[in-house]
Design a protein around this motif. Structure first.
Motif, PDB file in Angstrom:
ATOM      1  N   LYS A  95      -6.466  -4.756  -1.314  1.00  0.00           N
ATOM      2  CA  LYS A  95      -7.420  -4.331  -2.347  1.00  0.00           C
ATOM      3  C   LYS A  95      -8.826  -4.843  -2.082  1.00  0.00           C
ATOM      4  O   LYS A  95      -9.793  -4.095  -2.171  1.00  0.00           O
ATOM      5  CB  LYS A  95      -6.956  -4.824  -3.717  1.00  0.00           C
ATOM      6  CG  LYS A  95      -6.022  -3.859  -4.397  1.00  0.00           C
ATOM      7  CD  LYS A  95      -5.864  -4.236  -5.855  1.00  0.00           C
ATOM      8  CE  LYS A  95      -4.795  -3.362  -6.518  1.00  0.00           C
ATOM      9  NZ  LYS A  95      -4.608  -3.714  -7.914  1.00  0.00           N
ATOM     10  N   LYS A 104      -7.295   1.732   1.732  1.00  0.00           N
ATOM     11  CA  LYS A 104      -6.235   2.564   1.160  1.00  0.00           C
ATOM     12  C   LYS A 104      -5.096   2.720   2.158  1.00  0.00           C
ATOM     13  O   LYS A 104      -3.978   3.046   1.782  1.00  0.00           O
ATOM     14  CB  LYS A 104      -6.785   3.942   0.775  1.00  0.00           C
ATOM     15  CG  LYS A 104      -7.697   3.862  -0.439  1.00  0.00           C
ATOM     16  CD  LYS A 104      -7.916   5.212  -1.054  1.00  0.00           C
ATOM     17  CE  LYS A 104      -8.655   5.043  -2.373  1.00  0.00           C
ATOM     18  NZ  LYS A 104      -8.928   6.338  -3.008  1.00  0.00           N
ATOM     19  N   HIS A 146       0.230   3.466   2.436  1.00  0.00           N
ATOM     20  CA  HIS A 146      -0.852   4.097   1.674  1.00  0.00           C
ATOM     21  C   HIS A 146      -0.897   3.565   0.245  1.00  0.00           C
ATOM     22  O   HIS A 146       0.135   3.449  -0.400  1.00  0.00           O
ATOM     23  CB  HIS A 146      -0.636   5.613   1.631  1.00  0.00           C
ATOM     24  CG  HIS A 146      -0.843   6.259   2.960  1.00  0.00           C
ATOM     25  ND1 HIS A 146      -1.803   7.204   3.183  1.00  0.00           N
ATOM     26  CD2 HIS A 146      -0.222   6.070   4.155  1.00  0.00           C
ATOM     27  CE1 HIS A 146      -1.762   7.587   4.442  1.00  0.00           C
ATOM     28  NE2 HIS A 146      -0.808   6.922   5.060  1.00  0.00           N
ATOM     29  N   ASN A 202      -3.188   3.715  -3.607  1.00  0.00           N
ATOM     30  CA  ASN A 202      -4.143   4.495  -4.393  1.00  0.00           C
ATOM     31  C   ASN A 202      -5.341   3.664  -4.797  1.00  0.00           C
ATOM     32  O   ASN A 202      -6.439   4.171  -4.935  1.00  0.00           O
ATOM     33  CB  ASN A 202      -3.477   5.036  -5.654  1.00  0.00           C
ATOM     34  CG  ASN A 202      -2.487   6.124  -5.319  1.00  0.00           C
ATOM     35  OD1 ASN A 202      -2.725   6.917  -4.406  1.00  0.00           O
ATOM     36  ND2 ASN A 202      -1.375   6.145  -6.015  1.00  0.00           N
TER      37      ASN A 202
END
Length: 237
Positions: free
Chosen positions: A138, A143, A163, A165
DNA sequence: CCTCTGGCCTGAGACGTG
DNA sequence: ACACGTCC
DNA sequence: ACTTCAGGCCAGAG
């Protein structure tokens, strides 16, 4: 910790020409940890460790030979959650960090010095994804996390993507960082690694030769790569 | 009877040579 | 294939 | 968030 992202496994061939970011501590973690545990530590004549240099040289060579262009991400080790902490109970010293930067400069491999620069690279699609720990995903703004990187020149055929979001870092749109992969500086590499760090010159030259061959391959397929990129962008829309 | 998936567990480098 | 020694 | 990652093995589902 349980993985929150979606995992995809791809053949390494799909990454040809792809530019990716690599957390420097992620790149070093396993190798430095296990080798420094051994009695037969790799050192120069003064007894200073050289495992970090061997790892980055060999690892970078392996990535290039597999068609991947790395850019290394440096940052203050304390700035994020314990990156690869189990391996990195030892802190990599600033001397070693500076030696690695010197090595990368001679190798012609780009690097950045902060997490925010990594975020910019991702935002501007300058790099495809980042290899780091899941904890850092993060704050890096990644991503796509990359796993199972082919740091070795042989045996690996598959690479994993995770992956996500959500990211928590955002870069200013206007900022842009240009990355360049240059020809290795053979003379300085020999001076540094062989004269100062006691690398075997014959082995080193073999390695440099392989790196140069990889770079030629990249140049030959530039057009193909351009086409591939265009296609990908179209698919996104 | 399979194949595949996911959870649990475990050990930890890459490479060349014989 | 496997085990072992070297890499620096 | 606070001990990671990746591979092997095995049980259970489809």
């Amino acid at each position: 910790m349980k993985t929150v992202g979606v995992t995809k496994i791809k053949n390494i061939k799909n990454y040809f020409g792809e530019k990716i970011g690599i957390d420097i501590y992620y790149a070093l973690s396993k190798f430095v940890y296990t080798l420094d545990e051994k009695e037969t530590k790799l050192t120069d004549n003064d007894g200073n460790p050289t495992t970090h240099l061997k790892r980055i040289f060999d690892g970078t060579k392996g990535l290039l030979m597999n068609g991947i262009k790395p850019v290394y991400i440096f940052y203050e080790q304390s700035k994020v959650f314990s990156t690869c902490s189990a391996y990195n109970s030892q802190i990599i010293s600033s001397v070693e960090i500076n030696e690695i930067k010197r090595l990368l400069t001679y190798l012609g491999i780009p690097f950045v010095n902060s997490i925010s620069e990594c975020t910019i690279l991702l935002k501007t699609k300058e790099i495809y994804g980042v290899a780091t720990s899941e904890e850092n995903q993060k704050s890096f703004g990644a991503k796509i996390l990359l796993r199972d990187l082919p740091f070795q020149e042989k045996t690996k055929t598959l690479m994993t993507e995770v992956h996500f979001n959500e990211v928590s870092s955002f870069a200013d749109k206007d900022q842009k960082i240009e990355l360049k992969w240059r020809q290795p500086d053979e003379e300085n590499l020999i001076k540094f690694l062989c004269n100062e760090k006691q690398f075997n010159e014959e082995n080193l030259c073999k390695g440099i030769k392989k790196i140069k061959e990889s770079l030629i391959k990249f140049r030959q397929t530039t057009l193909h790569q351009y086409f591939k990129k265009g296609k990908k962008q179209q698919m996104k829309k």
